[in-house]
Motif scaffolding. Sequence first.
Motif, short mmCIF file in Angstrom:
data_model
loop_
_atom_site.label_atom_id
_atom_site.label_comp_id
_atom_site.label_asym_id
_atom_site.label_seq_id
_atom_site.Cartn_x
_atom_site.Cartn_y
_atom_site.Cartn_z
N TYR A 1 -28.22 18.17 87.56
CA TYR A 1 -29.23 17.16 87.22
C TYR A 1 -30.46 17.78 86.55
O TYR A 1 -31.18 17.09 85.83
N LYS A 2 -30.69 19.06 86.78
CA LYS A 2 -31.82 19.72 86.11
C LYS A 2 -31.49 20.04 84.65
O LYS A 2 -32.40 20.13 83.83
N LYS A 3 -30.22 20.20 84.36
CA LYS A 3 -29.80 20.54 83.00
C LYS A 3 -29.42 19.30 82.20
O LYS A 3 -29.73 19.21 81.00
N ARG A 4 -28.75 18.34 82.84
CA ARG A 4 -28.15 17.21 82.11
C ARG A 4 -28.79 15.87 82.39
O ARG A 4 -28.38 14.86 81.85
N GLY A 5 -29.81 15.85 83.25
CA GLY A 5 -30.48 14.60 83.55
C GLY A 5 -29.74 13.80 84.61
O GLY A 5 -28.75 14.24 85.19
N ILE A 6 -30.25 12.60 84.86
CA ILE A 6 -29.73 11.72 85.91
C ILE A 6 -29.49 10.35 85.30
O ILE A 6 -30.31 9.83 84.54
N ALA A 7 -28.36 9.74 85.65
CA ALA A 7 -28.03 8.40 85.16
C ALA A 7 -27.96 7.43 86.33
O ALA A 7 -27.58 7.80 87.44
N ILE A 8 -28.35 6.19 86.06
CA ILE A 8 -28.27 5.13 87.06
C ILE A 8 -27.48 3.99 86.42
O ILE A 8 -27.84 3.50 85.35
N TYR A 9 -26.39 3.62 87.06
CA TYR A 9 -25.55 2.55 86.53
C TYR A 9 -24.71 1.97 87.65
O TYR A 9 -24.74 2.47 88.79
N TYR B 1 -30.87 6.28 81.78
CA TYR B 1 -30.77 7.73 81.78
C TYR B 1 -32.18 8.31 81.79
O TYR B 1 -33.03 7.90 81.00
N THR B 2 -32.42 9.26 82.70
CA THR B 2 -33.75 9.83 82.82
C THR B 2 -33.71 11.35 82.94
O THR B 2 -32.79 11.91 83.55
N PHE B 3 -34.68 11.99 82.35
CA PHE B 3 -34.94 13.41 82.56
C PHE B 3 -36.41 13.64 82.25
O PHE B 3 -37.03 12.89 81.49
N SER B 4 -36.96 14.67 82.89
CA SER B 4 -38.37 14.98 82.69
C SER B 4 -39.21 13.71 82.88
O SER B 4 -39.06 13.02 83.88
N ASP B 5 -40.08 13.37 81.92
CA ASP B 5 -40.91 12.17 82.06
C ASP B 5 -40.42 11.03 81.17
O ASP B 5 -41.19 10.18 80.75
N GLU B 6 -39.12 11.00 80.94
CA GLU B 6 -38.52 10.04 80.00
C GLU B 6 -37.49 9.16 80.70
O GLU B 6 -36.69 9.65 81.51
#
Length: 245
Positions: free
Chosen positions: A193-201, A65-70
């Motif tokens: 994706y700007k509000k809740r982030g992006i997931a990769i699975y 799970y990623t958002f911003s620089d995390e």
Amino acid sequence: MKDYEIYNDLKVPKGSKIILRLDGRNFSNLSKSLNFKKPYDDNFSTGMVEAARNLFKEFSPSFIYTFSDEINILLSEIPFSGRIEKLNSVFPSIVASSLTLHLTKFFNLSLKKNRPISFDSRIIPITNNDIYTYFKHRQDESWRNCINGYGIWTLKKEFSTKVASEKLKNLKSSDIHQLLFEKGINLNDIPSYKKRGIAIYKKTREINGFNPKINEKTTSHRNVLFVDRELPIFSYEFFEKNHIQ
């Protein structure tokens, strides 16, 4: 010399699951030096996703799970025999090099002008019962980051950075919502994706084919890597449905 490597055998307990959380180091300076678009730079975001995809090619995480620089990496099968030195060095180095390669396609990234991209890393032991709680907490942070990002971007159109930051400090989330709405920005219209982030699975996909030997159509199932930019608000059901544990 091995006697001096006193942390070499420090390992994650056997049978445990962990989350590796990687955070960009001094990325506010990176944003300024590369002149990222405000309040959200899609080229940077895509770079973070590509870095996460590279981790999937190297290892077998259950969920990223990623958002911003995390970037948050859930590991059920832990590589390097769980050696903490390896985990805390290899993962951030892959992400840093992957992101650098991506950003050079869109920005004038030069070691003469920019500091090398780097990430810090921390290991968080986790149980199945706490996976949802952890990622919900990070998604809530993504939402706060989005609100504040749009808030400071809007205020800086009228005030200096210092004044805008001071004004934002004293505003509640509801106040920022109202401020943005008055300026013609409805946060409900911002892409998820700007509000809740992006997931990769990984998701199971049905593959239709044809077997010429028996002259029949065939159906098989294959796990494919999925980049989810339309995340719901995280719930227990989301993690159960996608077999994330």
